[in-house]
Write an enzyme that holds these catalytic residues in place. Structure first.
Site, PDB file in Angstrom:
ATOM      1  N   SER A 162      13.992 -14.248   3.471  1.00  0.00           N
ATOM      2  CA  SER A 162      13.761 -14.872   2.175  1.00  0.00           C
ATOM      3  C   SER A 162      12.948 -16.149   2.326  1.00  0.00           C
ATOM      4  CB  SER A 162      15.102 -15.102   1.480  1.00  0.00           C
ATOM      5  OG  SER A 162      14.925 -15.393   0.117  1.00  0.00           O
ATOM      6  N   ASP A 239      15.229  -4.796  -4.374  1.00  0.00           N
ATOM      7  CA  ASP A 239      15.480  -6.237  -4.341  1.00  0.00           C
ATOM      8  C   ASP A 239      15.158  -6.840  -5.709  1.00  0.00           C
ATOM      9  OD1 ASP A 239      15.282  -9.041  -3.910  1.00  0.00           O
ATOM     10  OD2 ASP A 239      14.717  -8.725  -1.818  1.00  0.00           O
ATOM     11  N   HIS A 273      18.594  -7.639  -1.509  1.00  0.00           N
ATOM     12  CA  HIS A 273      18.225  -8.863  -0.792  1.00  0.00           C
ATOM     13  C   HIS A 273      19.347  -9.366   0.114  1.00  0.00           C
ATOM     14  CE1 HIS A 273      15.169 -12.050  -0.652  1.00  0.00           C
ATOM     15  NE2 HIS A 273      16.130 -12.960  -0.635  1.00  0.00           N
TER      16      HIS A 273
END
Length: 296
Positions: A162, A239, A273
């Site tokens: 991320s 995601d 995610h």
């Protein structure tokens, strides 16, 4: 020999050993130290396979975590230790930002994507952030040199998830002489064009968009051109942050195409995610860095 090496680390003046646990054929360690870059105490975890504990130099991976995380998240939930044990690889997970303590009052923000836990691995230029938020210098200079001096590290690759994936791409291409390999998991690919990054960069850099550009992974890749034989990026196809436009994965594809940088980009069907996704693909990333280290 293994025990004497561990003992010498635990007594080193620059490092305070917080914990050590046997894990597969190696040990999971935690350390803290006083940072001149952030003017705070910083922590990191490091997995040392038995080869490293015996003093043999091993390839290492520096793993940068994402928003709201610290060194614990990937160490406890990433499930990387077994593969690192099998391949004889070291994995280091630093904290994501400086943090307030009894001895230091670090600025923060009520938004989770700005402030403590959300450094973006950049050096802030604006007050009040510039006094402590110097994570680029911390990672590529201070921690990098500390790790090399105190542990039997052969080469270092960089990866992350991320916001940490953005940091891995950015720092890997900004400082290619320091890293032999780069990968990322669900990375923010163009921080200056995501709502998260724009909020943070307004705080850290003000309105100077030239500084934003220097802290944008896609723009950095396009600027410096090919630096690695190949980079690996995995993205969960389900995601929600991808759907919301925070990750800007297409910008990474475009930048690599323009830079003629070979990119293996894999969309993983059904994955989100979370750390369940990270557990699914982390072994492939460890193997990617291991193979790149053998070529270096």
């Amino acid at each position: 020999m293994q025990n004497s090496y561990s003992h010498s680390l635990s007594n080193h003046k620059q490092l305070t050993q917080k914990s050590v646990n046997r894990c597969f054929n190696g040990e999971q360690h935690y350390y803290s130290h006083e940072s001149t870059s952030t003017k705070t105490s910083m922590t990191f975890s490091i997995y040392l396979p038995d080869e490293a504990l015996a003093g043999r130099r091993c390839p290492a991976i520096l793993y940068l975590s994402g928003l709201t995380c610290n060194a614990d998240n990937v160490t406890h939930k990433g499930h990387f230790q077994q593969k690192c044990s099998e391949l004889g690889m070291i994995l280091i997970a630093p904290d994501t930002s400086p943090r307030s303590s009894e001895d230091s009052d670090v600025p923060n923000d009520e938004r989770y994507f700005v402030g403590q836990g959300a450094s973006y691995y950049v050096d802030a230029t604006q007050a009040p952030w510039s006094d402590n938020f110097n994570m680029q210098s911390y990672i590529v200079d201070e921690l990098y040199d500390l790790l090399r001096s105190e542990f039997p590290i052969d080469s270092i690759g960089i990866t992350g998830h991320s916001m940490g994936g953005h940091g891995a791409l950015l720092l890997g291409f900004k400082y290619p002489s320091k890293f032999v390999s780069v990968s990322a998991l669900s990375p923010v690919c163009a921080a200056s064009e995501s709502a998260w990054g724009q909020a943070a960069y307004t705080e850290y850099f003000g309105d100077d968009k030239s500084l934003w550009a220097q802290a944008d992974a896609a723009q950095m890749i396009e600027k410096v051109g090919q630096q690695y034989a190949s980079i690996l990026v995995d993205q969960g196809a389900a995601d929600n942050f991808l759907a919301e436009g925070q990750l800007q994965t297409s910008k990474l594809q475009d930048a690599c195409a323009k830079a003629e940088q070979p990119l293996t980009l894999r969309y993983q069907a059904g994955h989100d995610h979370s750390y369940y996704f990270i557990q699914t693909v982390i072994n492939d990333h460890i193997e990617h860095h291991w193979h790149m280290a053998q070529m270096s």
